[in-house]
Design an enzyme around this catalytic site. Structure first.
Site, short mmCIF file in Angstrom:
data_model
loop_
_atom_site.label_atom_id
_atom_site.label_comp_id
_atom_site.label_asym_id
_atom_site.label_seq_id
_atom_site.Cartn_x
_atom_site.Cartn_y
_atom_site.Cartn_z
N CYS A 273 -7.37 77.75 3.51
CA CYS A 273 -8.65 77.10 3.89
C CYS A 273 -8.75 75.61 3.60
O CYS A 273 -9.14 74.84 4.46
CB CYS A 273 -9.80 77.80 3.17
SG CYS A 273 -10.14 79.41 3.86
N PHE A 274 -8.44 75.21 2.36
CA PHE A 274 -8.83 73.87 1.94
C PHE A 274 -8.28 72.77 2.86
O PHE A 274 -9.02 71.97 3.40
CB PHE A 274 -8.39 73.61 0.50
CG PHE A 274 -9.29 74.26 -0.53
CD1 PHE A 274 -10.41 74.95 -0.15
CD2 PHE A 274 -8.99 74.19 -1.88
CE1 PHE A 274 -11.25 75.55 -1.09
CE2 PHE A 274 -9.81 74.79 -2.83
CZ PHE A 274 -10.93 75.47 -2.43
N ALA B 114 -7.48 91.95 11.07
CA ALA B 114 -7.37 92.74 9.84
C ALA B 114 -6.59 91.96 8.79
O ALA B 114 -5.66 92.47 8.17
CB ALA B 114 -6.68 94.07 10.14
N TYR C 222 -6.67 88.66 5.62
CA TYR C 222 -7.16 88.48 4.25
C TYR C 222 -8.68 88.45 4.19
O TYR C 222 -9.27 88.78 3.17
CB TYR C 222 -6.59 87.19 3.65
CG TYR C 222 -5.15 87.35 3.24
CD1 TYR C 222 -4.84 87.82 1.96
CD2 TYR C 222 -4.11 87.09 4.12
CE1 TYR C 222 -3.53 87.98 1.57
CE2 TYR C 222 -2.80 87.26 3.74
CZ TYR C 222 -2.51 87.71 2.47
OH TYR C 222 -1.21 87.89 2.08
N PRO D 83 -5.50 78.58 12.48
CA PRO D 83 -4.69 77.57 11.77
C PRO D 83 -4.83 76.18 12.41
O PRO D 83 -5.38 76.06 13.50
CB PRO D 83 -3.26 78.09 11.95
CG PRO D 83 -3.31 78.88 13.22
CD PRO D 83 -4.68 79.47 13.30
N ALA E 287 -12.99 84.02 -2.38
CA ALA E 287 -11.72 83.40 -2.74
C ALA E 287 -10.70 84.52 -2.93
O ALA E 287 -11.04 85.59 -3.44
CB ALA E 287 -11.87 82.59 -4.03
C1 UDX Z 1 -11.18 78.94 -1.12
C2 UDX Z 1 -12.67 78.89 -1.50
O1 UDX Z 1 -12.79 78.97 -2.93
C3 UDX Z 1 -13.42 80.02 -0.83
O2 UDX Z 1 -14.81 79.91 -1.10
C4 UDX Z 1 -13.17 79.95 0.66
O3 UDX Z 1 -13.79 81.06 1.29
C5 UDX Z 1 -11.69 79.95 0.99
O4 UDX Z 1 -11.04 78.90 0.29
P1 UDX Z 1 -9.09 80.37 -1.91
O5 UDX Z 1 -8.30 79.38 -1.12
O6 UDX Z 1 -8.85 81.81 -1.66
O7 UDX Z 1 -10.66 80.15 -1.65
O8 UDX Z 1 -8.87 80.13 -3.47
P2 UDX Z 1 -9.43 79.08 -4.56
O9 UDX Z 1 -9.68 79.83 -5.79
O10 UDX Z 1 -10.54 78.27 -4.04
O11 UDX Z 1 -8.16 78.17 -4.84
C6 UDX Z 1 -7.64 77.29 -3.87
C7 UDX Z 1 -6.50 76.48 -4.45
O12 UDX Z 1 -6.97 75.56 -5.42
C8 UDX Z 1 -5.43 77.32 -5.17
O13 UDX Z 1 -4.16 76.82 -4.85
C9 UDX Z 1 -5.76 77.13 -6.63
O14 UDX Z 1 -4.64 77.30 -7.47
C10 UDX Z 1 -6.24 75.70 -6.63
N1 UDX Z 1 -7.13 75.36 -7.76
C11 UDX Z 1 -8.34 75.98 -7.89
C12 UDX Z 1 -6.73 74.41 -8.69
O15 UDX Z 1 -5.63 73.83 -8.59
N2 UDX Z 1 -7.58 74.10 -9.72
C13 UDX Z 1 -8.80 74.68 -9.88
O16 UDX Z 1 -9.50 74.33 -10.83
C14 UDX Z 1 -9.20 75.66 -8.93
P1 ADP Z 2 -7.56 85.30 7.60
O1 ADP Z 2 -7.05 84.76 6.29
O2 ADP Z 2 -8.56 84.37 8.25
O3 ADP Z 2 -8.07 86.70 7.51
P2 ADP Z 2 -5.09 86.27 8.82
O4 ADP Z 2 -4.03 85.49 9.55
O5 ADP Z 2 -4.76 86.94 7.53
O6 ADP Z 2 -6.33 85.27 8.65
O7 ADP Z 2 -5.67 87.40 9.79
C1 ADP Z 2 -6.06 87.23 11.11
C2 ADP Z 2 -5.63 88.47 11.91
O8 ADP Z 2 -6.22 88.38 13.22
C3 ADP Z 2 -4.14 88.64 12.12
O9 ADP Z 2 -3.72 89.88 11.57
C4 ADP Z 2 -3.96 88.62 13.67
O10 ADP Z 2 -2.99 89.53 14.13
C5 ADP Z 2 -5.35 89.04 14.14
N1 ADP Z 2 -5.68 88.63 15.51
C6 ADP Z 2 -5.59 87.40 16.05
N2 ADP Z 2 -6.02 87.41 17.34
C7 ADP Z 2 -6.41 88.69 17.62
C8 ADP Z 2 -6.95 89.35 18.79
N3 ADP Z 2 -7.23 88.69 19.91
N4 ADP Z 2 -7.21 90.69 18.71
C9 ADP Z 2 -6.95 91.36 17.56
N5 ADP Z 2 -6.46 90.80 16.44
C10 ADP Z 2 -6.18 89.49 16.46
#
Ligand code: UDX
Ligand code: ADP
Length: 475
Positions: free
Chosen positions: A281-282, A16, A18, A99, A173
Site C-alpha cells: 500500500c504505502f 480472494a 490479502y 498495482p 494492516a
Molecule cells: C498499511 C496501513 O497500516 C493499513 O492501514 C492499510 O490498510 C494498508 O497499509 P500494512 O502495509 O499491512 O498496512 O502494514 P503496516 O503495519 O502499516 O506497515 C507498513 C510498513 O511500515 C512495514 O514494512 C513496516 O515494517 C513498516 N513500519 C511500520 C516501520 O518501519 N516502522 C513503524 O513504526 C511502523
Molecule cells: P490485495 O492485497 O489488494 O488483496 P491481492 O493481489 O492479494 O491484492 O489479491 C487480489 C486478487 O484479485 C488476486 O487473487 C487476483 O487473482 C484477483 N482478481 C483480479 N482480477 C480479478 C477478476 N476480474 N475476477 C476475479 N478475481 C480477480
C-alpha cells in the site's frame, strides 16, 4: 418518506487476496445470516482457501484460520464461479489488485486499473436486479466515476439492472488483519445513495458501533485512504531520517522516539526506525497521490510526497552500502545470513519488502546470501529476487573471490549463519528477539557482524559473543 435500506442476504467479493479473504471471513463470521462468496480467477488460490488443512490458507494472518474454520461451508464460500456468485449477490465488493502501472501513461506512479475495470465489466454483465457495488481495493480518487460509467452502460441496456456505487476502503494492516477487522478504529463509507450506505453500515453494524462508521462523499472516502497511508508512511520516513542522524551523532533513535512519542500531539505509534516501509500500500498510494497532485498542477505538493518515497529508497540503499563498507568494502564471495524476508512480521507477504532491494544490492555486490523467513517460501524469494537459489551443496563448495552473487534458502537462523561473516535482521519476527547469539557466533567466520535493521536482537548478548553490532538508529 425515506426508503428503508435494502437488507443484505448475499455478498460476493471479487478477489480472494490479502484484503478480500480476511475481510470476507470476518463479515461471514459476524453475520451468519449473510451468504458470503469470495471469487477469484486464480483457481490455485481458491483451492488453497478451500484446503481442509487450515495451516495452508494462501494468506497467513494470526487468527485467520479460526475465523475461516468457523464460517467456511456454513456461510463463507470460495469459488472460481464468478458470474454465478455475482448474479446471486445483493452486494458485490471489488477487492482486486491495483498495482502501480509499469508501462504507458503514468507508469511508475499511477495505479493500473485494468483488474478493477475487468471486474466492473463482469458485474455489469452478470448481475441481476439491484446491486450495491463496493470499492474495497485502494483506488485513486475518482475511480468510482469509471466504475459507475461501466455499470451505467449495463443499466441502460435493459434487463432491469440497477447499481449503487460505494467506496469502503479497508484500513487493516497485515499481521493484525483479524484484530483490525474485528475492532476497527473506524469504518469509512463514501457514497451518494443513502439507502446503499445504510445497507452497508448495517452489515458492519453487527459488530461495529455506529459512531465508528463514518459517512462521506465518494471522493473524500477514496482520498482519505490515500491520505491515511501517506501520513503513516511519512512518519516512517521521518523517523528513518532521524535514525541516520542519530547514528552519525551518537543519539539513540529509540530514546528520541520515546521522547517525542509522549507528546500527545505526536503519539507513540509508527515511530519504529527500520529498513524502510514495505507492503503493497504505502509506496503505491503515495505515488498515486503524487500523480494526482501533478495532474492538478500542484508540483510542490507532488514533490513533497515524492520525497517520502525517495527517503525510503535511500534508507534501503544506505543499509546495503553500510554492510558492504563495514565488511572492508567488499562482500564479494562472502556469505551473509539474512533473517527475515517478509515486509513485516506475522505475514507471508513480500510485496515491496525492504529485504528485496537490500538483498538484490548485496547480490549485485557479489555476496552469497543465506536467507531464512518463517513464513516466506523459497519460490517466492526467487520470484522477488529474480534469481533462482543455488543448492546448499553447491554453496558449500569453493567460493572464488569475485564470484557472482547468489542466494540459497536456509532452514533456520543457525543454518543461515554457518560460515557467514555477517547476520542481517530485516524482519522483526518474534523469534529473532530470542536468538542465542553465543551459538550463532560459534558457527560464523571471524571477524563477524550483526546488522540489526529492526532493533530486535539482544545487542548486549551479541556483543558478548564477540560480534560487531550495528543497530539501526543507534549512534
Ligand atoms: C498499511 C496501513 O497500516 C493499513 O492501514 C492499510 O490498510 C494498508 O497499509 P500494512 O502495509 O499491512 O498496512 O502494514 P503496516 O503495519 O502499516 O506497515 C507498513 C510498513 O511500515 C512495514 O514494512 C513496516 O515494517 C513498516 N513500519 C511500520 C516501520 O518501519 N516502522 C513503524 O513504526 C511502523
Ligand atoms: P490485495 O492485497 O489488494 O488483496 P491481492 O493481489 O492479494 O491484492 O489479491 C487480489 C486478487 O484479485 C488476486 O487473487 C487476483 O487473482 C484477483 N482478481 C483480479 N482480477 C480479478 C477478476 N476480474 N475476477 C476475479 N478475481 C480477480
Amino acid at each position: 418518506m425515506l426508503e428503508a435500506p435494502p437488507t443484505i442476504h448475499s455478498i460476493c467479493c471479487i478477489g480472494a487476496g490479502y484484503v478480500g479473504g480476511p475481510t470476507m471471513a470476518v463479515i461471514a463470521d459476524r453475520c451468519p445470516h449473510i451468504q458470503v462468496t469470495v471469487v477469484d480467477l486464480n483457481a490455485e488460490r481458491i483451492a488453497a482457501w478451500n484446503d481442509a488443512d487450515l495451516t495452508r490458507l494462501p494468506v497467513y494472518e494470526p487468527g485467520l484460520d479460526a475465523v475461516v474454520g468457523r464460517a467456511r461451508g456454513r456461510n463463507l464460500h470460495f469459488t472460481t464461479e464468478v458470474d454465478a456468485a455475482i448474479a446471486a449477490a445483493d452486494m458485490v465488493f471489488l477487492s482486486v489488485n491495483t498495482p502501480t502501472k509499469t508501462r504507458g501513461v503514468g507508469a511508475g506512479q499511477a495505479s493500473d486499473l485494468r483488474w478493477i475495470e475487468a471486474s466492473a465489466r463482469q458485474v455489469a454483465a452478470a448481475s441481476q436486479g439491484h446491486t450495491i457495488v463496493v470499492e474495497k481495493s485502494t483506488l485513486p480518487v475518482r475511480t468510482a466515476e469509471a466504475v459507475k460509467a461501466i455499470l451505467n452502460g449495463a443499466q441502460g441496456s435493459g434487463g432491469g439492472k440497477t447499481f449503487s456505487v460505494l467506496s469502503n476502503p479497508e484500513f487493516l494492516a497485515e499481521g493484525t488483519a483479524i484484530q483490525d477487522l474485528e475492532g476497527p478504529d473506524r469504518v469509512l463509507i463514501g457514497g451518494e445513495d443513502p439507502a446503499a450506505i445504510d445497507a452497508l453500515a448495517s452489515v458492519y453494524g453487527h459488530w461495529v458501533a455506529q459512531e465508528r462508521i463514518l459517512r462521506t462523499n465518494l471522493w473524500s472516502s477514496e482520498l482519505s485512504k490515500l491520505t491515511a497511508n501517506a501520513f503513516l508512511a511519512q512518519r516512517i520516513s521521518s523517523i528513518n531520517s532521524i535514525a541516520a542522524l542519530c547514528e552519525a551523532t551518537g543519539a539513540d533513535v529509540r530514546e528520541v522516539g520515546r521522547a517525542i512519542g509522549t507528546d500527545s500531539r505526536i503519539g507513540p505509534k509508527f515511530l519504529q526506525a527500520g529498513p524502510g516501509f514495505g507492503g503493497s500500500c504505502f509506496q503505491k498510494d503515495i505515488l498515486n497521490l503524487v500523480y494526482l497532485c501533478r495532474h492538478y498542477g500542484l508540483e510542490e505538493a507532488a514533490a513533497y510526497w515524492e520525497s517520502v518515497v525517495g527517503l525510503n529508497t535511500w534508507q534501503q540503499q544506505r543499509i546495503a552500502r553500510l554492510v558492504v563498507n563495514s565488511l572492508f568494502g567488499t562482500v564479494s564471495g562472502k556469505r551473509l545470513a539474512v533473517l527475515g524476508f517478509a515486509f513485516k512480521a506475522d505475514t507471508n507477504d513480500t510485496r515491496e519488502a525492504p529485504a528485496i532491494r537490500i538483498c538484490r544490492d548485496l547480490i549485485e555486490e557479489g555476496a552469497q546470501l543465506a536467507i531464512v523467513d518463517p513464513k516466506v517460501d523459497a519460490a517466492q524469494i526467487a520470484r522477488d529476487l529474480e534469481h533462482s537459489p543455488v543448492s546448499a551443496d553447491a554453496a558449500a563448495g569453493s567460493r572464488p573471490l569475485g564470484a557472482d552473487g547468489s542466494w540459497l534458502a536456509a532452514g533456520s537462523p543457525i543454518e543461515a549463519a554457518r560460515g557467514a561473516d555477517a547476520v542481517l535482521i530485516l524482519t522483526e519476527w518474534k523469534d529473532y528477539r530470542q536468538i542465542d547469539w553465543a551459538s550463532i557466533a560459534n558457527v560464523m567466520r571471524r571477524p563477524a557482524w550483526l546488522f540489526d535493521a529492526r532493533a530486535v536482537a539482544d545487542a548486549a548478548a551479541a556483543r558478548a559473543a564477540g560480534l560487531n553490532v550495528w543497530t539501526v538508529g543507534e549512534g
